[in-house]
Write a protein that holds these residues in place. Structure first.
Motif, PDB file in Angstrom:
ATOM      1  N   ARG A  88       0.833  -1.207   0.000  1.00 56.79           N
ATOM      2  CA  ARG A  88       0.000   0.000   0.000  1.00 56.79           C
ATOM      3  C   ARG A  88       0.864   1.252   0.000  1.00 56.79           C
ATOM      4  O   ARG A  88       0.573   2.228  -0.701  1.00 56.79           O
ATOM      5  N   GLU A  89       1.923   1.237   0.794  1.00 52.70           N
ATOM      6  CA  GLU A  89       2.803   2.402   0.867  1.00 52.70           C
ATOM      7  C   GLU A  89       3.496   2.652  -0.471  1.00 52.70           C
ATOM      8  O   GLU A  89       3.698   3.799  -0.863  1.00 52.70           O
ATOM      9  N   HIS A  90       3.851   1.572  -1.151  1.00 57.31           N
ATOM     10  CA  HIS A  90       4.463   1.729  -2.472  1.00 57.31           C
ATOM     11  C   HIS A  90       3.486   2.392  -3.430  1.00 57.31           C
ATOM     12  O   HIS A  90       3.856   3.330  -4.153  1.00 57.31           O
ATOM     13  N   ARG A  91       2.240   1.911  -3.461  1.00 58.32           N
ATOM     14  CA  ARG A  91       1.248   2.510  -4.356  1.00 58.32           C
ATOM     15  C   ARG A  91       1.014   3.976  -4.009  1.00 58.32           C
ATOM     16  O   ARG A  91       0.911   4.822  -4.900  1.00 58.32           O
ATOM     17  N   ALA A  92       0.939   4.277  -2.708  1.00 57.84           N
ATOM     18  CA  ALA A  92       0.701   5.659  -2.282  1.00 57.84           C
ATOM     19  C   ALA A  92       1.877   6.553  -2.662  1.00 57.84           C
ATOM     20  O   ALA A  92       1.690   7.697  -3.106  1.00 57.84           O
ATOM     21  N   ASP A  93       3.085   6.054  -2.499  1.00 65.63           N
ATOM     22  CA  ASP A  93       4.276   6.821  -2.842  1.00 65.63           C
ATOM     23  C   ASP A  93       4.320   7.101  -4.339  1.00 65.63           C
ATOM     24  O   ASP A  93       4.629   8.222  -4.771  1.00 65.63           O
ATOM     25  N   ALA A  94       4.013   6.081  -5.136  1.00 64.16           N
ATOM     26  CA  ALA A  94       4.003   6.252  -6.589  1.00 64.16           C
ATOM     27  C   ALA A  94       2.935   7.251  -7.018  1.00 64.16           C
ATOM     28  O   ALA A  94       3.181   8.121  -7.871  1.00 64.16           O
ATOM     29  N   ALA A  95       1.751   7.167  -6.404  1.00 72.07           N
ATOM     30  CA  ALA A  95       0.666   8.087  -6.751  1.00 72.07           C
ATOM     31  C   ALA A  95       1.011   9.520  -6.353  1.00 72.07           C
ATOM     32  O   ALA A  95       0.717  10.469  -7.087  1.00 72.07           O
ATOM     33  N   ALA A  96       1.661   9.681  -5.195  1.00 71.19           N
ATOM     34  CA  ALA A  96       2.051  11.025  -4.749  1.00 71.19           C
ATOM     35  C   ALA A  96       3.073  11.636  -5.697  1.00 71.19           C
ATOM     36  O   ALA A  96       3.002  12.832  -6.021  1.00 71.19           O
TER      37      ALA A  96
END
Length: 201
Positions: free
Chosen positions: A130-138
């Protein structure tokens, strides 16, 4: 019943990555990892609940190292150039990272966190994904706002095309990591999209 063997988890993940790079994701099984590492199936299962758990941890480890490299390349481009230069740097990171760790790039291009994720994964691993997806989206959102001043759905989609989709397709089609002609094509394709911007209607 004997106690499970002591595990060096990072060592196991490295063995799993080697299997993945050599023969593809399908080759990464608990049985194959046991044969390669010399660690029993039972001891491997003592740490990894399932094959998917193993795959997700391999991918997450590689993604974390890649993100560190990517952030540094974008930071350097921001300091010395324009917002468009930062996007180009982000787009070319996949090729540049191949010079640092070509095996990691093969793993990262082979799958995505949403494919590896499932409800059976341990909570800490799901949190990593989840953190990876959030980081990529940010990152996508920040770059879109820096270049175009907006975070509309069209702008975010186009920026993802620039940073993720165009590089992945062109580098994979080139057949070799960090191919110079592929880098040329990616940079000019990305700069063209950035200049055109998101549609206005």
């Amino acid at each position: 019943m004997g106690r499970p063997q002591q595990l060096d988890v990072d060592d196991l993940l490295d063995h799993a990555r080697a299997l993945w790079v050599a023969d593809g994701m399908a080759a990464v099984t608990i049985r194959a990892l046991s044969a390669r590492s010399g660690v029993s199936n039972g001891s491997i299962y003592h740490h990894f609940d399932s094959r998917n758990h193993l795959l997700a941890e391999v991918w997450a480890k590689e993604a974390a190292a890649f993100r560190t490299y990517q952030r540094e390349q974008i930071r350097l481009a921001r300091e010395s150039g324009t917002p468009a230069d930062a996007v180009v740097a982000a787009a070319l990171v996949t090729g540049g990272y191949a010079d640092v760790d070509a095996s990691a790039v093969r793993v990262l291009l082979a799958s995505r966190p949403d494919v590896l994720n499932d409800d059976a994964l341990p909570a800490p691993v799901k949190k990593q994904l989840r953190e990876h997806r959030a980081d990529a989206a940010a990152l996508i959102g920040d770059l879109a706002e820096e270049v175009w001043g907006v975070r509309t759905p069209d702008a975010l989609t186009l920026m993802r095309n620039c940073v993720v989709d165009i590089p992945a397709r062109i580098f994979m089609a080139a057949g070799r990591p960090n191919d110079p002609l592929a880098r040329y094509a990616i940079e000019h394709a990305v700069r063209g999209v950035l200049a055109a911007g998101p549609p206005t209607t």
